[in-house]
Enzyme design. Structure first.
Site, PDB file in Angstrom:
ATOM      1  N   SER A   1      97.813  32.383  75.773  1.00  8.70           N
ATOM      2  CA  SER A   1      96.730  33.301  75.402  1.00  8.70           C
ATOM      3  C   SER A   1      95.422  32.528  75.284  1.00  8.70           C
ATOM      4  CB  SER A   1      97.038  33.994  74.071  1.00  8.70           C
ATOM      5  OG  SER A   1      98.185  34.803  74.185  1.00  8.70           O
TER       6      SER A   1
ATOM      7  N   GLU B   1      91.812  30.471  71.636  1.00  5.58           N
ATOM      8  CA  GLU B   1      93.012  29.737  71.228  1.00  5.58           C
ATOM      9  C   GLU B   1      93.090  28.444  72.022  1.00  5.58           C
ATOM     10  OE1 GLU B   1      96.896  31.306  70.724  1.00  5.58           O
ATOM     11  OE2 GLU B   1      96.180  33.350  70.383  1.00  5.58           O
TER      12      GLU B   1
ATOM     13  N   ARG C   1      96.491  31.368  63.575  1.00  3.73           N
ATOM     14  CA  ARG C   1      96.166  30.406  64.637  1.00  3.73           C
ATOM     15  C   ARG C   1      95.193  29.322  64.157  1.00  3.73           C
ATOM     16  NH1 ARG C   1      99.556  33.321  65.400  1.00  3.73           N
ATOM     17  NH2 ARG C   1     100.047  34.557  67.232  1.00  3.73           N
TER      18      ARG C   1
END
Length: 303
Positions: free
Chosen positions: A225, A295, A173
């Protein structure tokens, strides 16, 4: 004439330009105040020219893809927001080249139908190819780094060049973009190397991922998320363990179905969503000594 108005005059030929556009209309959260200038572009050329014009005017730019993975401040975003809908696509055997405003999920599904393997895991991921590059999007054991070959990036000077995927130092990520090493640069298009596969098998796998995602994730308005999963445990387990599943603040809530999804259940304020995010981070650190990393990106004029 102000710098913003001079920029607006330069942008008019490049796409649809709006002033004081509410960003709640353009985010998956359904949250966000106005953008000073909001330009919709539909080609990589227009995107590049808009970026150059903004740099020349010394006006800050935010590139909006599908509006996922971000929380826009209630006060909105100062400067220029570019709604990137550049989606041209070329296929040459197993190599796909696609502009950064294309839907990642839709592109992944098309590749499955064509019998090109490597992206079946991505059929339900919101966002654009450009965002997928920036965050190295991934799910179910796969990530974009597995198939990304190179990316065409525009420099603040207006010069664009192809950069090998390895030079982006993609991690879970994250990338050089998320670490601030490529500030002021933008993804124009990317090139992927896929693998031969059977369309029927790939579509079956995609359907299984769809079913798994729908069973686990809440419906409704969210940014996906909220936190990255730390090595110690999934983020949702940590948030659940500190008693925040279902917690509300105004119309913002931690989902009852999946505690790593924070949702807008009405007319939630960005400030209330952010309060819940910071409270989850605080509680998890106090109890477990684990620092959760988001995130979701906080964007705009936060006080």
């Amino acid at each position: 004439m102000s710098a913003l108005e001079r920029l607006a005059a330069a942008l008019e030929p490049l796409g649809e330009l709006r002033r004081a556009e509410p960003l709640a209309r353009h985010t998956t959260f359904g949250i966000g105040g106005p953008a000073d200038l909001f330009l919709t572009v539909r080609s990589g050329e227009a995107l590049g020219r808009a970026l150059t014009a903004a740099a020349d005017a010394d006006v800050p730019v935010f590139i909006l893809g599908s509006g996922s993975n971000i929380l826009v401040a209630d006060a909105g975003i100062r400067g220029l927001v570019i709604d990137n809908r550049a989606r041209a696509e070329q296929l040459d055997g197993l190599t796909a080249r696609i502009e950064s405003g294309a839907s990642f999920a839709a592109f992944a599904r098309r590749m499955c139908r064509r019998g090109l393997d490597g992206l079946a895991w991505a059929v339900g991921i919101p966002g654009t190819l450009g965002g997928a590059v920036v965050y190295n999007a991934g799910a179910y054991g796969g990530c974009l780094a597995d198939v990304l070959r190179r990316v065409r990036i525009q420099e603040p000077s207006g010069r664009a060049e192809w950069v090998d995927a390895a030079d982006l130092r993609l991690v879970y990520r994250g990338s050089r973009f998320t670490r601030g090493e490529l500030r002021g640069r933008a993804v124009l298009e990317c090139e992927l190397e896929l693998f031969p596969g059977d369309p029927a098998d790939l579509l079956r796998r995609a359907a299984a991922f769809d079913e798994k995602r729908l069973a686990a994730q809440p419906r409704g308005r969210s940014a996906g998320s909220t936190f990255k999963n730390p090595p110690e445990a999934p983020a949702w387990k940590l948030i659940d363990a500190v008693g925040m599943r279902g917690m509300r603040r105004g119309d913002a809530a931690v989902s009852d179905k999946h505690a790593n999804f924070f949702v807008n259940e009405g007319n939630a304020a960005a400030a209330d969503v952010r309060w819940l995010i910071e409270e989850a981070r605080r509680r998890v650190f106090e109890r477990f000594g684990i620092r959760l990393e988001t995130e979701v990106e906080f964007v705009g004029a936060w006080t």
